[in-house]
Scaffold this motif. Structure first.
Motif, PDB file in Angstrom:
ATOM      1  N   ASP A  92      -6.889  42.377  36.545  1.00 24.86           N
ATOM      2  CA  ASP A  92      -5.760  41.806  35.767  1.00 24.86           C
ATOM      3  C   ASP A  92      -5.266  42.270  34.427  1.00 24.86           C
ATOM      4  O   ASP A  92      -4.177  41.805  34.054  1.00 24.86           O
ATOM      5  CB  ASP A  92      -6.988  40.356  35.289  1.00 24.86           C
ATOM      6  N   LEU A  93      -6.140  43.369  33.875  1.00 20.82           N
ATOM      7  CA  LEU A  93      -5.417  44.251  32.772  1.00 20.82           C
ATOM      8  C   LEU A  93      -4.254  44.839  33.080  1.00 20.82           C
ATOM      9  O   LEU A  93      -3.334  44.968  32.203  1.00 20.82           O
ATOM     10  CB  LEU A  93      -6.482  44.917  32.319  1.00 20.82           C
ATOM     11  N   LEU A  94      -3.987  44.938  34.417  1.00 23.16           N
ATOM     12  CA  LEU A  94      -3.097  45.917  34.833  1.00 23.16           C
ATOM     13  C   LEU A  94      -1.682  44.815  35.043  1.00 23.16           C
ATOM     14  O   LEU A  94      -0.492  45.154  35.061  1.00 23.16           O
ATOM     15  CB  LEU A  94      -3.098  46.599  36.124  1.00 23.16           C
ATOM     16  N   GLU A  98     -11.172  34.205  25.041  1.00 20.61           N
ATOM     17  CA  GLU A  98     -12.393  34.203  25.772  1.00 20.61           C
ATOM     18  C   GLU A  98     -12.720  35.707  26.321  1.00 20.61           C
ATOM     19  O   GLU A  98     -13.927  36.144  26.306  1.00 20.61           O
ATOM     20  CB  GLU A  98     -12.274  33.393  27.090  1.00 20.61           C
ATOM     21  N   VAL A  99     -11.647  36.490  26.564  1.00 20.33           N
ATOM     22  CA  VAL A  99     -11.716  37.454  27.553  1.00 20.33           C
ATOM     23  C   VAL A  99     -12.348  38.701  26.324  1.00 20.33           C
ATOM     24  O   VAL A  99     -13.233  39.384  26.424  1.00 20.33           O
ATOM     25  CB  VAL A  99     -10.482  38.279  28.106  1.00 20.33           C
ATOM     26  N   GLU A 100     -11.579  38.605  25.113  1.00 24.32           N
ATOM     27  CA  GLU A 100     -12.033  39.642  24.081  1.00 24.32           C
ATOM     28  C   GLU A 100     -13.691  39.033  23.744  1.00 24.32           C
ATOM     29  O   GLU A 100     -14.373  40.161  23.472  1.00 24.32           O
ATOM     30  CB  GLU A 100     -11.216  39.247  22.866  1.00 24.32           C
ATOM     31  N   ALA A 101     -14.028  37.977  23.639  1.00 25.02           N
ATOM     32  CA  ALA A 101     -15.218  37.728  23.343  1.00 25.02           C
ATOM     33  C   ALA A 101     -16.321  37.934  24.225  1.00 25.02           C
ATOM     34  O   ALA A 101     -17.459  38.658  24.169  1.00 25.02           O
ATOM     35  CB  ALA A 101     -15.510  36.067  23.060  1.00 25.02           C
ATOM     36  N   VAL A 127     -15.312  52.390  27.847  1.00 24.46           N
ATOM     37  CA  VAL A 127     -15.441  50.851  28.292  1.00 24.46           C
ATOM     38  C   VAL A 127     -14.412  51.014  29.433  1.00 24.46           C
ATOM     39  O   VAL A 127     -13.100  51.441  29.439  1.00 24.46           O
ATOM     40  CB  VAL A 127     -14.944  49.784  27.520  1.00 24.46           C
ATOM     41  N   LYS A 128     -14.909  50.509  30.760  1.00 18.36           N
ATOM     42  CA  LYS A 128     -14.166  50.542  31.971  1.00 18.36           C
ATOM     43  C   LYS A 128     -14.561  48.984  32.488  1.00 18.36           C
ATOM     44  O   LYS A 128     -15.687  48.560  33.053  1.00 18.36           O
ATOM     45  CB  LYS A 128     -14.681  51.441  32.979  1.00 18.36           C
ATOM     46  N   PRO A 129     -13.523  48.093  32.192  1.00 19.98           N
ATOM     47  CA  PRO A 129     -13.618  46.754  33.086  1.00 19.98           C
ATOM     48  C   PRO A 129     -14.081  46.928  34.436  1.00 19.98           C
ATOM     49  O   PRO A 129     -13.532  47.954  35.039  1.00 19.98           O
ATOM     50  CB  PRO A 129     -12.402  46.196  32.777  1.00 19.98           C
ATOM     51  N   HIS A 130     -14.487  46.040  35.110  1.00 15.63           N
ATOM     52  CA  HIS A 130     -14.852  45.662  36.405  1.00 15.63           C
ATOM     53  C   HIS A 130     -14.090  44.799  37.256  1.00 15.63           C
ATOM     54  O   HIS A 130     -13.657  43.678  36.800  1.00 15.63           O
ATOM     55  CB  HIS A 130     -16.226  45.299  36.460  1.00 15.63           C
ATOM     56  N   GLY A 131     -14.065  45.182  38.624  1.00 11.54           N
ATOM     57  CA  GLY A 131     -13.380  44.227  39.550  1.00 11.54           C
ATOM     58  C   GLY A 131     -11.913  43.368  39.164  1.00 11.54           C
ATOM     59  O   GLY A 131     -11.119  43.951  38.775  1.00 11.54           O
ATOM     60  N   ALA A 132     -12.213  42.045  39.257  1.00  8.13           N
ATOM     61  CA  ALA A 132     -10.751  41.000  38.881  1.00  8.13           C
ATOM     62  C   ALA A 132     -10.535  41.494  37.252  1.00  8.13           C
ATOM     63  O   ALA A 132      -9.146  41.392  37.219  1.00  8.13           O
ATOM     64  CB  ALA A 132     -11.184  39.998  39.140  1.00  8.13           C
ATOM     65  N   GLN A 153      -4.382  43.523  25.792  1.00  7.11           N
ATOM     66  CA  GLN A 153      -4.450  43.669  24.471  1.00  7.11           C
ATOM     67  C   GLN A 153      -5.943  42.821  23.827  1.00  7.11           C
ATOM     68  O   GLN A 153      -6.394  43.501  22.932  1.00  7.11           O
ATOM     69  CB  GLN A 153      -3.273  42.683  23.763  1.00  7.11           C
ATOM     70  N   ALA A 154      -6.365  41.957  24.421  1.00  5.63           N
ATOM     71  CA  ALA A 154      -7.664  41.341  24.216  1.00  5.63           C
ATOM     72  C   ALA A 154      -8.483  42.449  24.339  1.00  5.63           C
ATOM     73  O   ALA A 154      -9.693  42.453  23.469  1.00  5.63           O
ATOM     74  CB  ALA A 154      -7.853  40.202  24.955  1.00  5.63           C
ATOM     75  N   VAL A 155      -9.023  42.940  25.404  1.00  6.63           N
ATOM     76  CA  VAL A 155      -9.884  43.859  25.766  1.00  6.63           C
ATOM     77  C   VAL A 155      -9.639  45.379  24.795  1.00  6.63           C
ATOM     78  O   VAL A 155     -10.614  45.940  24.172  1.00  6.63           O
ATOM     79  CB  VAL A 155      -9.760  44.396  27.049  1.00  6.63           C
ATOM     80  N   LEU A 156      -8.332  45.631  24.466  1.00  4.16           N
ATOM     81  CA  LEU A 156      -8.266  46.714  23.490  1.00  4.16           C
ATOM     82  C   LEU A 156      -8.676  46.095  22.204  1.00  4.16           C
ATOM     83  O   LEU A 156      -9.189  47.128  21.276  1.00  4.16           O
ATOM     84  CB  LEU A 156      -6.529  47.040  23.384  1.00  4.16           C
ATOM     85  N   ARG A 157      -8.345  45.055  21.690  1.00  5.74           N
ATOM     86  CA  ARG A 157      -8.895  44.653  20.528  1.00  5.74           C
ATOM     87  C   ARG A 157     -10.497  44.627  20.303  1.00  5.74           C
ATOM     88  O   ARG A 157     -11.069  45.135  19.399  1.00  5.74           O
ATOM     89  CB  ARG A 157      -8.516  43.018  20.085  1.00  5.74           C
TER      90      ARG A 157
END
Length: 252
Positions: free
Chosen positions: A118-120, A83-86, A109-114, A127-131
């Motif tokens: 969570d990526l940390l 879901e995160v990747e999508a 790309v810089k994810p926001h907030g929670a 890995q999902a965001v990297l994909r």
């Protein structure tokens, strides 16, 4: 000493709700992290933000989040890695439409907030965001928190996973957030987690830019290696800090 970049979270107004003064802050920064509609921003705000960044020659970053308008993206949602990747790809596509229409592009790309936090903690979500970054465009960088503490390379984990995915990594530090001794951001629920005094923000920002130690929340010395420095520009005092910081960074 490499020149450190200056970034701000922007485009976070929504409908009749106004957040920050992007028009005044944009000329002072190098990178604009633009909300993509899931935690803030709407189509008109996104379009205006892209045009404003292009006007001032500011690099555009997508600022995707969990789908959480009510919580401003600061609530942790139980999303799977799939879901995160999508959802990241979805938000990249939304911002990309306005970038293409303006003759520009998403630069990082810089994810926001929670989601950022969570990526940390979770390899599967990182890995999902990297994909998502790799699938969107080869070589698209991901911006994450610069780690400090006692480790010689606090970002070893993130670097390893990013290299495996073929995604460049940008390390970000915060001028107006307090840090714990391990190099993580102090949770906002803790007293003193967000710096309010202009001199404190400037002191920490310049220490990071020079590669010098600064005080963590418990007073212990902390040193960070960062590529970009985030300052939140959502009030008049923040704008004054941004102006002073811009001038001092340019003189380093």
């Amino acid at each position: 000493m490499n020149r450190i970049l200056l970034n701000c979270d922007m485009g976070e107004s929504f409908g009749a709700w106004q957040m920050g003064d992007d028009a005044l802050a944009m000329p002072l920064i190098d990178q604009a992290n633009l909300a993509c509609g899931f935690h803030a921003g709407d189509p008109l705000i996104m379009q205006q933000s892209v045009l404003l960044a292009r006007e001032h020659g500011v690099s555009i970053g997508a600022h995707p989040s969990y789908p959480d308008l009510q919580g401003f993206g600061r609530r942790h949602l139980a999303c799977s890695a799939e879901e995160v990747e999508a959802l990241v790809l979805y938000q990249l596509g939304a911002l990309d439409a306005f970038c293409r229409a303006a003759g520009t592009q998403i630069d990082y790309v810089k994810p926001h907030g929670a989601l950022y936090n969570d990526l940390l903690l979770r390899d599967d979500l990182l890995q999902a965001v990297l994909r998502a970054c790799a699938r969107y465009r080869a070589g698209l960088p991901l911006m994450l928190l610069a780690r400090g503490g006692q480790q010689s390379d606090g970002n070893a984990r993130e670097r390893r996973l990013a290299e495996a995915a073929g995604v460049p990594l940008l390390r970000e530090a915060f001028a107006d957030r307090a840090y714990l001794a391990d190099g993580s951001l102090a949770p906002r629920r803790l007293p003193g987690a967000v710096h309010q005094q202009a001199e404190r923000i400037l002191e920490q920002a310049l220490a990071i830019a020079r590669g010098e130690p600064f005080a963590a929340l418990d007073g212990s010395p902390l040193r960070l290696e960062a590529d970009s420095l985030c300052v939140h520009g959502d009030n008049a005092e923040s704008l004054a800090v941004l102006r002073r910081l811009r001038a001092q960074l340019d003189s380093l």
